[in-house]
Design an enzyme around this catalytic site. Structure first.
Site, PDB file in Angstrom:
ATOM      1  N   PRO A  12       0.791  -1.231   0.000  1.00  0.00           N
ATOM      2  CA  PRO A  12       0.000   0.000   0.000  1.00  0.00           C
ATOM      3  C   PRO A  12       0.826   1.284   0.000  1.00  0.00           C
ATOM      4  CG  PRO A  12      -0.064  -1.086   2.147  1.00  0.00           C
ATOM      5  CD  PRO A  12       0.565  -2.037   1.188  1.00  0.00           C
ATOM      6  N   ASN A  13       0.312   2.232  -0.742  1.00  0.00           N
ATOM      7  CA  ASN A  13       0.851   3.594  -0.849  1.00  0.00           C
ATOM      8  C   ASN A  13       2.148   3.699  -1.644  1.00  0.00           C
ATOM      9  OD1 ASN A  13      -1.220   4.935   0.722  1.00  0.00           O
ATOM     10  ND2 ASN A  13      -0.394   3.825   2.475  1.00  0.00           N
ATOM     11  N   ARG A  20       4.917  11.149  -2.625  1.00  0.00           N
ATOM     12  CA  ARG A  20       4.632  10.792  -1.232  1.00  0.00           C
ATOM     13  C   ARG A  20       5.848  11.079  -0.344  1.00  0.00           C
ATOM     14  NH1 ARG A  20       4.552   4.623   1.149  1.00  0.00           N
ATOM     15  NH2 ARG A  20       3.934   5.201   3.267  1.00  0.00           N
ATOM     16  N   TYR A  25      10.995   9.175   1.282  1.00  0.00           N
ATOM     17  CA  TYR A  25      11.023   8.099   0.278  1.00  0.00           C
ATOM     18  C   TYR A  25      11.717   8.467  -1.028  1.00  0.00           C
ATOM     19  CZ  TYR A  25       7.665   6.024   3.482  1.00  0.00           C
ATOM     20  OH  TYR A  25       7.060   5.509   4.606  1.00  0.00           O
ATOM     21  N   ASN A  76       8.177  -5.397  -0.638  1.00  0.00           N
ATOM     22  CA  ASN A  76       7.998  -4.202   0.181  1.00  0.00           C
ATOM     23  C   ASN A  76       6.514  -4.168   0.533  1.00  0.00           C
ATOM     24  OD1 ASN A  76       7.803  -1.785   1.463  1.00  0.00           O
ATOM     25  ND2 ASN A  76       8.923  -0.606  -0.082  1.00  0.00           N
ATOM     26  N   ALA A  79       3.093  -0.560   4.939  1.00  0.00           N
ATOM     27  CA  ALA A  79       2.635  -0.578   6.335  1.00  0.00           C
ATOM     28  C   ALA A  79       2.187  -1.966   6.792  1.00  0.00           C
ATOM     29  CB  ALA A  79       1.511   0.433   6.520  1.00  0.00           C
ATOM     30  N   HIS A  82       4.191  -4.145   9.251  1.00  0.00           N
ATOM     31  CA  HIS A  82       4.136  -4.001  10.706  1.00  0.00           C
ATOM     32  C   HIS A  82       2.869  -4.583  11.316  1.00  0.00           C
ATOM     33  CE1 HIS A  82       7.323  -1.317   9.546  1.00  0.00           C
ATOM     34  NE2 HIS A  82       6.477  -0.535   8.914  1.00  0.00           N
ATOM     35  N   ASP A  89       1.876 -15.383   7.280  1.00  0.00           N
ATOM     36  CA  ASP A  89       1.481 -16.795   7.134  1.00  0.00           C
ATOM     37  C   ASP A  89       1.598 -17.246   5.679  1.00  0.00           C
ATOM     38  OD1 ASP A  89       0.995 -16.952   9.828  1.00  0.00           O
ATOM     39  OD2 ASP A  89      -1.194 -16.966   9.670  1.00  0.00           O
ATOM     40  N   GLU A 100      12.729  -9.083   2.422  1.00  0.00           N
ATOM     41  CA  GLU A 100      11.953  -7.904   2.848  1.00  0.00           C
ATOM     42  C   GLU A 100      12.739  -6.653   2.482  1.00  0.00           C
ATOM     43  OE1 GLU A 100      11.158  -7.924   7.083  1.00  0.00           O
ATOM     44  OE2 GLU A 100      10.593  -5.809   7.065  1.00  0.00           O
ATOM     45  N   HIS A 102      12.745  -2.215   2.233  1.00  0.00           N
ATOM     46  CA  HIS A 102      12.152  -0.909   2.525  1.00  0.00           C
ATOM     47  C   HIS A 102      13.046   0.174   1.949  1.00  0.00           C
ATOM     48  CE1 HIS A 102       9.317  -2.777   5.228  1.00  0.00           C
ATOM     49  NE2 HIS A 102      10.328  -3.474   5.729  1.00  0.00           N
ATOM     50  N   ARG A 109      13.075   5.205  12.418  1.00  0.00           N
ATOM     51  CA  ARG A 109      11.857   6.021  12.355  1.00  0.00           C
ATOM     52  C   ARG A 109      11.014   5.806  13.620  1.00  0.00           C
ATOM     53  NH1 ARG A 109       9.128   5.259   6.709  1.00  0.00           N
ATOM     54  NH2 ARG A 109       7.926   7.033   7.532  1.00  0.00           N
TER      55      ARG A 109
HETATM   56  C1  DQA Z   1       8.169   1.371   3.793  1.00  0.00           C
HETATM   57  C2  DQA Z   1       8.247   1.596   5.306  1.00  0.00           C
HETATM   58  C3  DQA Z   1       6.905   1.351   5.965  1.00  0.00           C
HETATM   59  O1  DQA Z   1       6.993   1.585   7.362  1.00  0.00           O
HETATM   60  C4  DQA Z   1       5.851   2.285   5.392  1.00  0.00           C
HETATM   61  O2  DQA Z   1       4.591   2.010   5.948  1.00  0.00           O
HETATM   62  C5  DQA Z   1       5.816   2.233   3.896  1.00  0.00           C
HETATM   63  C6  DQA Z   1       7.068   2.200   3.168  1.00  0.00           C
HETATM   64  C7  DQA Z   1       9.483   1.733   3.080  1.00  0.00           C
HETATM   65  O3  DQA Z   1       9.664   1.285   1.943  1.00  0.00           O
HETATM   66  O4  DQA Z   1      10.305   2.459   3.627  1.00  0.00           O
HETATM   67  O5  DQA Z   1       4.744   2.307   3.300  1.00  0.00           O
HETATM   68  O6  DQA Z   1       7.913  -0.003   3.561  1.00  0.00           O
END
Ligand code: DQA
Length: 147
Positions: A12-13, A20, A25, A76, A79, A82, A89, A100, A102, A109
């Protein structure tokens, strides 16, 4: 590993990258990142599938579909990293090596970003290198697949 294919999954996002919170980022859009990933993949001779969704269930389904394939997932989860036991699962059940990633350094942070629901079912975590986190993850994926 021959015929390795990578699934680069974005949660997401991440479709909002570029505009953003650029201080956190960066200015690259997700499509800029996809281009950089595809460029490197071509050089390395690996196939890439690139996918973004804002929906948790869709991430779960994409992870499930990798089961039994010669794939490594670069994930990635945004959110959902977390919060999502469902994605965790799915990774555990798929038995597909998952890295993983980011863009930001989640450990530098807010405290709630320091906990990852998926870290211990992933092969490793790459965090804090901006768009390069994806490129570093590709190199890690190739090494993982060659083990
Ligand atoms: C993120 C870090 C996450 O905490 C955040 O919610 C994101 C982006 C990152 O790529 O730094 O959406 O995954």
């Amino acid at each position: 590993m021959k015929n390795l294919s990578l699934l680069v999954l974005n949660g997401p996002n991440l479709n909002m990258l570029g505009s953003r919170e650029p201080g956190v980022y960066g200015r690259m859009t997700l499509s800029d990142i996809e281009k950089a990933v595809r460029h490197k993949a071509l050089k390395l001779g690996v196939k890439v599938e690139f996918f973004q969704t804002n929906h948790e269930g869709e991430l779960v389904e994409r992870v499930q579909k990798t089961r039994g394939r010669k794939q490594v997932i670069i994930l990635n989860a945004g959110a959902y990293t977390h919060t999502s036991i469902a994605i965790r699962d799915a990774i555990a059940a798929a038995e597909t090596p998952t890295i993983e990633v980011h863009l930001s350094n989640v450990h530098a942070r807010e405290p709630f970003r320091r906990h990852s629901m998926i870290a211990d079912v992933c092969a490793g975590q790459i965090t804090g290198f901006g768009a390069d986190s994806y490129l570093l993850a590709m190199e890690a994926a190739i090494r993982l697949a060659d083990r």
